[in-house]
Design a protein around this motif. Sequence first.
Motif, PDB file in Angstrom:
ATOM      1  N   GLN A  51      36.022  39.226  43.276  1.00 31.98           N
ATOM      2  CA  GLN A  51      37.066  38.602  44.084  1.00 31.98           C
ATOM      3  C   GLN A  51      38.287  38.213  43.257  1.00 31.98           C
ATOM      4  O   GLN A  51      39.406  38.512  43.619  1.00 31.98           O
ATOM      5  N   CYS A  52      38.049  37.543  42.162  1.00 30.96           N
ATOM      6  CA  CYS A  52      39.182  36.994  41.424  1.00 30.96           C
ATOM      7  C   CYS A  52      39.239  37.478  39.981  1.00 30.96           C
ATOM      8  O   CYS A  52      40.187  37.199  39.271  1.00 30.96           O
ATOM      9  N   ARG A  74      27.038  33.181  40.120  1.00 30.24           N
ATOM     10  CA  ARG A  74      28.140  32.971  41.060  1.00 30.24           C
ATOM     11  C   ARG A  74      29.402  32.632  40.283  1.00 30.24           C
ATOM     12  O   ARG A  74      29.356  31.951  39.276  1.00 30.24           O
ATOM     13  N   CYS A  75      30.481  33.131  40.811  1.00 29.54           N
ATOM     14  CA  CYS A  75      31.759  32.872  40.158  1.00 29.54           C
ATOM     15  C   CYS A  75      32.049  31.377  40.156  1.00 29.54           C
ATOM     16  O   CYS A  75      31.989  30.736  41.195  1.00 29.54           O
ATOM     17  N   PRO A 116      29.655  36.304  44.460  1.00 27.29           N
ATOM     18  CA  PRO A 116      28.696  36.896  43.526  1.00 27.29           C
ATOM     19  C   PRO A 116      29.433  37.724  42.487  1.00 27.29           C
ATOM     20  O   PRO A 116      30.405  38.394  42.807  1.00 27.29           O
ATOM     21  N   MET A 117      28.920  37.689  41.263  1.00 24.66           N
ATOM     22  CA  MET A 117      29.576  38.439  40.203  1.00 24.66           C
ATOM     23  C   MET A 117      28.824  39.738  39.951  1.00 24.66           C
ATOM     24  O   MET A 117      27.611  39.822  40.147  1.00 24.66           O
ATOM     25  N   GLU A 118      29.562  40.755  39.530  1.00 20.71           N
ATOM     26  CA  GLU A 118      28.961  42.059  39.276  1.00 20.71           C
ATOM     27  C   GLU A 118      28.760  42.254  37.787  1.00 20.71           C
ATOM     28  O   GLU A 118      29.651  42.001  36.993  1.00 20.71           O
TER      29      GLU A 118
END
Length: 63
Positions: free
Chosen positions: A10-11, A29-30, A36-38
């Motif tokens: 997302q960011c 989690r960011c 959610p982070m990849e």
Amino acid sequence: MPLYEYRCAQCGEKTEVLVRSGDRADAPRCPACGAPMERQWAPVAAHTKGAGGGSCAPRGGFT
Ligand SMILES: [Zn+2]
């Protein structure tokens, strides 16, 4: 232990997570936006193409 880099879709917030051998860590989690982070397939400072993940293609914007 391998150090994996996660990036927020997302960011673009990044974080690094140590993962024990043979273990799969849950995606963090960011901290900035909560998405959610990849996990980035390439180890930090090394890039590998064709690693068949599908959902974690580089999008540029590396700093
Ligand atoms: Zn984020």
